[in-house]
Design a protein around this motif. Structure first.
Motif, PDB file in Angstrom:
ATOM      1  N   PHE A  83      -1.197   1.287 -48.347  1.00 29.18           N
ATOM      2  CA  PHE A  83      -0.216   2.084 -47.616  1.00 29.18           C
ATOM      3  C   PHE A  83       1.037   1.240 -47.433  1.00 29.18           C
ATOM      4  CE2 PHE A  83      -3.792   4.711 -46.366  1.00 29.18           C
ATOM      5  CZ  PHE A  83      -3.234   5.951 -46.089  1.00 29.18           C
ATOM      6  N   PHE A  84       2.119   1.609 -48.105  1.00 24.05           N
ATOM      7  CA  PHE A  84       3.389   0.933 -47.858  1.00 24.05           C
ATOM      8  C   PHE A  84       3.989   1.494 -46.576  1.00 24.05           C
ATOM      9  CE2 PHE A  84       3.153   0.079 -52.490  1.00 24.05           C
ATOM     10  CZ  PHE A  84       3.251  -1.300 -52.409  1.00 24.05           C
ATOM     11  N   SER A  85       4.452   0.575 -45.741  1.00 23.61           N
ATOM     12  CA  SER A  85       4.987   0.971 -44.438  1.00 23.61           C
ATOM     13  C   SER A  85       6.459   1.338 -44.550  1.00 23.61           C
ATOM     14  CB  SER A  85       4.809  -0.204 -43.462  1.00 23.61           C
ATOM     15  OG  SER A  85       5.457   0.089 -42.250  1.00 23.61           O
ATOM     16  N   ILE A  86       6.791   2.470 -43.951  1.00 23.58           N
ATOM     17  CA  ILE A  86       8.190   2.879 -43.820  1.00 23.58           C
ATOM     18  C   ILE A  86       8.602   2.417 -42.430  1.00 23.58           C
ATOM     19  CG2 ILE A  86       9.787   4.840 -43.830  1.00 23.58           C
ATOM     20  CD1 ILE A  86       8.189   4.352 -46.508  1.00 23.58           C
ATOM     21  N   TRP A  87       9.489   1.442 -42.368  1.00 23.70           N
ATOM     22  CA  TRP A  87       9.787   0.817 -41.078  1.00 23.70           C
ATOM     23  C   TRP A  87      11.276   0.561 -40.900  1.00 23.70           C
ATOM     24  CZ3 TRP A  87      12.291  -3.777 -40.044  1.00 23.70           C
ATOM     25  CH2 TRP A  87      12.304  -4.165 -38.689  1.00 23.70           C
ATOM     26  N   GLU A 130      -9.486   9.087 -57.946  1.00 25.22           N
ATOM     27  CA  GLU A 130      -9.089   9.386 -59.321  1.00 25.22           C
ATOM     28  C   GLU A 130      -8.217   8.255 -59.886  1.00 25.22           C
ATOM     29  OE1 GLU A 130     -10.244  11.622 -61.267  1.00 25.22           O
ATOM     30  OE2 GLU A 130      -8.911  11.068 -62.924  1.00 25.22           O
ATOM     31  N   ALA A 131      -7.279   7.769 -59.062  1.00 31.29           N
ATOM     32  CA  ALA A 131      -6.416   6.653 -59.500  1.00 31.29           C
ATOM     33  C   ALA A 131      -7.289   5.445 -59.839  1.00 31.29           C
ATOM     34  CB  ALA A 131      -5.418   6.301 -58.394  1.00 31.29           C
ATOM     35  N   HIS A 132      -8.279   5.181 -59.000  1.00 32.93           N
ATOM     36  CA  HIS A 132      -9.165   4.036 -59.207  1.00 32.93           C
ATOM     37  C   HIS A 132      -9.941   4.189 -60.520  1.00 32.93           C
ATOM     38  CE1 HIS A 132     -11.479   0.564 -58.134  1.00 32.93           C
ATOM     39  NE2 HIS A 132     -12.621   1.229 -58.158  1.00 32.93           N
ATOM     40  N   LYS A 133     -10.398   5.403 -60.760  1.00 32.45           N
ATOM     41  CA  LYS A 133     -11.140   5.685 -61.999  1.00 32.45           C
ATOM     42  C   LYS A 133     -10.263   5.396 -63.226  1.00 32.45           C
ATOM     43  CE  LYS A 133     -13.749   9.488 -61.370  1.00 32.45           C
ATOM     44  NZ  LYS A 133     -13.975  10.946 -61.519  1.00 32.45           N
ATOM     45  N   GLN A 134      -8.974   5.664 -63.082  1.00 30.38           N
ATOM     46  CA  GLN A 134      -8.040   5.443 -64.202  1.00 30.38           C
ATOM     47  C   GLN A 134      -7.518   4.004 -64.252  1.00 30.38           C
ATOM     48  OE1 GLN A 134      -4.866   8.316 -64.001  1.00 30.38           O
ATOM     49  NE2 GLN A 134      -6.267  10.057 -63.980  1.00 30.38           N
ATOM     50  N   GLY A 135      -8.048   3.153 -63.380  1.00 32.97           N
ATOM     51  CA  GLY A 135      -7.628   1.746 -63.385  1.00 32.97           C
ATOM     52  C   GLY A 135      -6.263   1.507 -62.767  1.00 32.97           C
ATOM     53  N   LYS A 136      -5.816   2.443 -61.928  1.00 29.15           N
ATOM     54  CA  LYS A 136      -4.501   2.289 -61.310  1.00 29.15           C
ATOM     55  C   LYS A 136      -4.634   1.950 -59.828  1.00 29.15           C
ATOM     56  CE  LYS A 136      -2.325   5.582 -64.419  1.00 29.15           C
ATOM     57  NZ  LYS A 136      -1.448   6.736 -64.561  1.00 29.15           N
ATOM     58  N   ILE A 137      -3.588   1.347 -59.283  1.00 26.34           N
ATOM     59  CA  ILE A 137      -3.533   1.063 -57.849  1.00 26.34           C
ATOM     60  C   ILE A 137      -2.959   2.298 -57.153  1.00 26.34           C
ATOM     61  CG2 ILE A 137      -2.425  -0.355 -56.071  1.00 26.34           C
ATOM     62  CD1 ILE A 137      -2.337  -2.628 -58.282  1.00 26.34           C
ATOM     63  N   ALA A 138      -3.663   2.770 -56.134  1.00 24.08           N
ATOM     64  CA  ALA A 138      -3.220   3.952 -55.391  1.00 24.08           C
ATOM     65  C   ALA A 138      -2.165   3.553 -54.370  1.00 24.08           C
ATOM     66  CB  ALA A 138      -4.411   4.599 -54.686  1.00 24.08           C
ATOM     67  N   VAL A 139      -1.054   4.258 -54.389  1.00 23.85           N
ATOM     68  CA  VAL A 139       0.048   3.981 -53.458  1.00 23.85           C
ATOM     69  C   VAL A 139       0.160   5.136 -52.466  1.00 23.85           C
ATOM     70  CG1 VAL A 139       2.560   3.749 -53.262  1.00 23.85           C
ATOM     71  CG2 VAL A 139       1.327   2.549 -55.092  1.00 23.85           C
ATOM     72  N   LEU A 140       0.128   4.779 -51.176  1.00 17.80           N
ATOM     73  CA  LEU A 140       0.289   5.781 -50.116  1.00 17.80           C
ATOM     74  C   LEU A 140       1.379   5.297 -49.167  1.00 17.80           C
ATOM     75  CD1 LEU A 140      -3.147   5.216 -50.504  1.00 17.80           C
ATOM     76  CD2 LEU A 140      -3.034   7.530 -49.583  1.00 17.80           C
ATOM     77  N   MET A 141       1.740   6.159 -48.223  1.00 19.80           N
ATOM     78  CA  MET A 141       2.816   5.772 -47.291  1.00 19.80           C
ATOM     79  C   MET A 141       2.435   6.084 -45.847  1.00 19.80           C
ATOM     80  SD  MET A 141       6.426   6.999 -48.975  1.00 19.80           S
ATOM     81  CE  MET A 141       5.933   8.707 -49.090  1.00 19.80           C
ATOM     82  N   GLY A 142       2.834   5.184 -44.938  1.00 25.59           N
ATOM     83  CA  GLY A 142       2.717   5.434 -43.508  1.00 25.59           C
ATOM     84  C   GLY A 142       4.055   5.158 -42.848  1.00 25.59           C
ATOM     85  N   VAL A 143       4.455   6.011 -41.922  1.00 21.29           N
ATOM     86  CA  VAL A 143       5.705   5.797 -41.179  1.00 21.29           C
ATOM     87  C   VAL A 143       5.366   5.029 -39.906  1.00 21.29           C
ATOM     88  CG1 VAL A 143       7.445   6.976 -39.769  1.00 21.29           C
ATOM     89  CG2 VAL A 143       7.021   7.741 -42.102  1.00 21.29           C
ATOM     90  N   GLU A 144       5.982   3.836 -39.729  1.00 22.20           N
ATOM     91  CA  GLU A 144       5.614   2.973 -38.606  1.00 22.20           C
ATOM     92  C   GLU A 144       6.567   3.180 -37.428  1.00 22.20           C
ATOM     93  OE1 GLU A 144       5.674  -1.239 -39.293  1.00 22.20           O
ATOM     94  OE2 GLU A 144       4.260  -1.612 -37.675  1.00 22.20           O
TER      95      GLU A 144
END
Ligand code: ZN
Length: 294
Positions: A83-87, A130-144
């Motif tokens: 989770f990339f933080s939006i700060w 699904e991203a993990h199955k495809q060998g990718k890093i999953a990117v998500l976002m959280g607003v801090e």
């Protein structure tokens, strides 16, 4: 949407339980390594957004000698989702806060677009798997910090549409509707509007993050939210008496409603001697908080 969020939380809880189960025996390092690299490892709070947003030319695909996060080192470390933080600083409020948050949300999307072989933008637990199955890093976002919605519930809905999957109710300072743990109480926890915000987050499937909030805000959110809460980056007050940490009673109440705490390993949150020395040198907790963005 609530089911999807619950699945994500169950995934987190599973990780915690497994870690507890391997905490004995002589071959702990080997077993921990095996467990780590056979799990979907998720970091629920990362501040690297500030680097690729504000530092021209910072390339996530390159291995860096400073900081902690880039794609090569995430691969090496077996980190599968983040989770990339939006700060932004909690003293910026209103329309400027909204604008700056949207700028960073866009920067996360652009960063993923630049590296489609390695990264996948995700909104649900199913997409993370699904991203993990495809060998990718999953990117998500959280607003801090709730200050970034500019006191406008429509902005929260827009953040949800843009893929934000959790929001921390406050940051270091109180916002217009929630008290922070590191500010003077102004609202006695959550205001009525703050409770409406929590209900709207439930409706949108945006997780309610109680890291940073005052104890009263935590209990108000716990009572109001229909979905489990998360602490995206808090630690344990029984080990280090810091207002940013959770007491045992809070952790038990969080767990009783299906929530999880993700540990923040900032040293002043986990080491009492370090915190005491830091407070003495810097003039107290609030002064400390002004100088770090943990
Ligand atoms: Zn924080």
């Amino acid at each position: 949407m609530r089911l999807i969020r619950a699945t994500l939380l169950a995934c987190l809880v599973g990780s915690v339980f497994m870690a507890v189960n391997v905490a004995t025996g002589d071959d702990i390092a080997e077993r921990a390594h095996k467990l780590h690299f056979s799990s979907i490892v998720l970091d629920t709070h990362d501040d690297t957004t500030q680097r690729f947003f504000s530092k021209a030319g910072f390339d996530m695909a390159q291995r860096h000698t400073d900081g902690h996060i880039d794609i090569p080192r995430m691969r090496d470390g077996g980190m599968n989702a983040i989770f990339f933080s939006i700060w932004i600083d909690g003293r910026t409020m209103g329309p400027p806060a909204v604008q700056k948050a949207i700028d960073q949300i866009d920067a996360v999307h652009q960063m993923v677009r630049k590296d489609p072989k390695d990264l996948a933008f995700c909104r649900t637990a199913a997409e993370v798997r699904e991203a993990h199955k495809q060998g990718k890093i999953a990117v998500l976002m959280g607003v801090e910090g709730g200050h970034m919605i500019g006191n406008d519930i429509r902005v929260l809905r827009t953040f949800g549409d843009l893929g934000v999957r959790y929001m921390t109710l406050s940051h270091f300072y109180n916002d217009e509707w929630a008290d922070s743990s590191t500010d003077k109480p102004a609202h006695n926890g959550l205001t009525d509007f703050g409770k409406d915000i929590v209900r709207e987050m439930n409706r949108q499937g945006i997780m309610v993050d109680i890291s940073h909030v005052s104890d009263k805000t935590f209990y108000d959110a716990l009572e109001t939210s229909k979905a489990p809460l998360i602490a995206s980056h808090s630690s344990c007050r029984a080990l280090c008496d810091h207002v940013r940490d959770m007491s045992d009673d809070m952790i038990k109440a969080l767990a009783a409603k299906g929530g999880v705490i993700q540990i923040n390993y900032e040293k002043s949150f986990i080491d009492q001697a370090y915190k005491d020395a830091y407070d003495k040198a810097s003039g107290g907790v609030v002064a400390t908080m002004n100088n770090i963005t943990k």
